[in-house]
Design an enzyme around this catalytic site. Structure first.
Site, PDB file in Angstrom:
ATOM      1  N   ASP A  94       0.611   4.485  10.152  1.00  0.00           N
ATOM      2  CA  ASP A  94      -0.596   5.128  10.673  1.00  0.00           C
ATOM      3  C   ASP A  94      -0.165   6.481  11.254  1.00  0.00           C
ATOM      4  O   ASP A  94       0.508   6.539  12.283  1.00  0.00           O
ATOM      5  CB  ASP A  94      -1.211   4.249  11.753  1.00  0.00           C
ATOM      6  CG  ASP A  94      -2.511   4.806  12.311  1.00  0.00           C
ATOM      7  OD1 ASP A  94      -2.761   6.022  12.165  1.00  0.00           O
ATOM      8  OD2 ASP A  94      -3.275   4.025  12.928  1.00  0.00           O
ATOM      9  N   HIS A  95      -0.542   7.564  10.584  1.00  0.00           N
ATOM     10  CA  HIS A  95      -0.056   8.898  10.971  1.00  0.00           C
ATOM     11  C   HIS A  95      -0.642   9.368  12.299  1.00  0.00           C
ATOM     12  O   HIS A  95      -0.180  10.370  12.863  1.00  0.00           O
ATOM     13  CB  HIS A  95      -0.382   9.907   9.869  1.00  0.00           C
ATOM     14  CG  HIS A  95       0.659  10.969   9.715  1.00  0.00           C
ATOM     15  ND1 HIS A  95       1.493  11.361  10.740  1.00  0.00           N
ATOM     16  CD2 HIS A  95       1.012  11.738   8.649  1.00  0.00           C
ATOM     17  CE1 HIS A  95       2.308  12.314  10.318  1.00  0.00           C
ATOM     18  NE2 HIS A  95       2.040  12.548   9.055  1.00  0.00           N
ATOM     19  N   ARG A  96      -1.621   8.677  12.824  1.00  0.00           N
ATOM     20  CA  ARG A  96      -2.162   9.040  14.138  1.00  0.00           C
ATOM     21  C   ARG A  96      -1.171   8.705  15.246  1.00  0.00           C
ATOM     22  O   ARG A  96      -1.189   9.323  16.308  1.00  0.00           O
ATOM     23  CB  ARG A  96      -3.474   8.291  14.395  1.00  0.00           C
ATOM     24  CG  ARG A  96      -4.593   8.600  13.415  1.00  0.00           C
ATOM     25  CD  ARG A  96      -5.797   7.712  13.669  1.00  0.00           C
ATOM     26  NE  ARG A  96      -5.460   6.294  13.555  1.00  0.00           N
ATOM     27  CZ  ARG A  96      -6.310   5.302  13.828  1.00  0.00           C
ATOM     28  NH1 ARG A  96      -7.535   5.586  14.236  1.00  0.00           N
ATOM     29  NH2 ARG A  96      -5.933   4.051  13.700  1.00  0.00           N
TER      30      ARG A  96
END
Length: 405
Positions: free
Chosen positions: A376-378
């Site tokens: 999850d790049h967040r």
């Protein structure tokens, strides 16, 4: 003779709805106490619903594929028994359930009110919270929000490619159509939400598993007499657990409502199992407390339960990370989809042989496996993901360290 309404009973703590996956009786059937009437699925776990009385079925009010709330009438039966005492007990149970709901209502939260609790069942509220969606913003039917309403809302409000599609038209021969039910429906909805709301990225690396193959071969022979099937998966789980110590972000989830990263005390590892019903992900709870042998036994037991459809609901939720062994069938690489609210998923691919140079200036053929980590790049950047995967590979290539953990 009296006509009794047979309702969907309590399905367990926190579960207030289920999908009808099989109806085992028809109008006119004579039913005895404890005879199975329906099969219901909740969160990928199926359960049988028995009859609480003797009687004859007069009407079935649901059909396979329906989502039914606890307490909803599913069929009616003609019986000679008097049920006033049961009705009274149901009223008492309903009152207790309401009081319990009020007690469980957070006292310090300004974002969740009793009205919010009344809008949807717990499972739908939880899913809405995970994706940061307010139930008040979702169009309602009869002042209630269903799981399907939530999914439609997320799709329509997403800035991704989800746009209304023109109905499929086929010239000539009619195309076959299949309604998604059970595990297939749950997988469709979960993966749609995951891709619509989580920015994914994937990194792939390769590992020389020569030493791992040797260790597993020796242990496999020792465990064969105990009817224990040793796979590579417990070693991979051990390697993941080692990475959690240095990179705790991989053992976390994101609280959308409070905008906080929640780090977990224990590691609960999910592993994907291919079944006749679809993909199921059992979860090994507190995996950090288990040895390679303990993990092997639990993988075997949970895998068998998943294939039989008997795995318990508590063993299908709460995962920290999922491992998916695509290579058991085929494939050298891939881009697995994150299972929310987890923040990453590890892909395991098929073993292949490659020529390598030895210390004696010779050459030999070694086994290799490719691994991928989708994040999850967040919450996780590329550098952190690369370091985590490198840590994982180093452990896989030196399995003696894993056995000691």
């Amino acid at each position: 003779m009296e006509i009794e309404n047979i309702k969907l009973p309590d399905l367990g703590e926190g579960v207030t709805e289920g999908e009808i996956i099989k109806i085992k009786v028809s109008p006119g059937d004579t039913v005895s106490m404890d005879q199975v009437l329906l099969e219901v699925m909740t969160d990928k776990a199926s359960m049988e619903i028995p009859s609480s009385i003797n009687g004859k079925v007069t009407e079935v009010k649901v059909k396979e594929g329906d989502m039914v709330a606890v307490g909803q009438v599913v069929l009616t039966m003609e019986t000679k028994e008097t049920r006033k005492d049961t009705i009274k007990q149901e009223e008492m149970n309903s009152s207790k359930k309401q009081k319990k709901m009020e007690q469980e209502l957070p006292k310090t939260s300004n974002t969740i009110t009793q009205k919010d609790y009344d809008l949807a069942v717990p499972a739908t509220r939880k899913l809405a919270e995970e994706f940061g969606v307010s139930l008040k913003d979702i169009p309602k039917r009869n002042n209630k929000v269903t799981r399907e309403d939530l999914i439609r809302h997320v799709k329509s409000s997403s800035k991704s490619h989800f746009q209304p599609l023109t109905p499929l038209k086929v010239e000539g021969e009619e195309i076959k159509r299949e309604t998604l039910t059970g595990i297939k429906r749950i997988m469709f909805e979960t993966m749609t939400l995951s891709k619509a709301t989580i920015p994914h990225f994937t990194i792939t690396e390769t590992a020389n598993v020569k030493h791992l193959v040797n260790v597993r071969t020796k242990l496999k022979e020792q465990l064969k007499s105990q009817n224990i099937k040793l796979t590579y998966l417990p070693f991979f789980i051990k390697a993941i657990l080692s990475g959690f110590k240095e990179f705790p972000i991989f053992n976390s989830s994101y609280d959308e409502q409070n905008k906080e990263v929640v780090y977990k005390k224990s590691a609960h590892i999910g592993f994907a199992v291919d079944t006749n019903q679809g993909l199921i992900v059992p979860v090994i709870k507190e995996a950090e407390k288990k040895s390679v042998l303990d993990l092997t036994k639990e993988i075997q037991n949970l895998g068998e339960q998943a294939r039989k459809g008997t795995v318990q609901r508590e063993n299908l939720t709460g995962g920290s990370i999922t491992l998916t062994n695509i290579g058991s069938l085929a494939g050298l690489s891939g881009t697995p989809i994150i299972n929310p609210p987890e923040v990453a998923i590890l892909g395991i691919y098929r073993m292949y042989q490659q020529i390598v140079k030895t210390d004696s200036s010779g050459f030999e053929e070694n086994p290799f496996i490719n691994f991928s980590i989708t994040c999850d790049h967040r919450l996780i950047d590329g550098a952190t993901a690369a370091r985590f995967l490198k840590n994982f590979i180093s452990r896989v290539e030196e399995p003696s360290l894993l056995i000691l953990d």
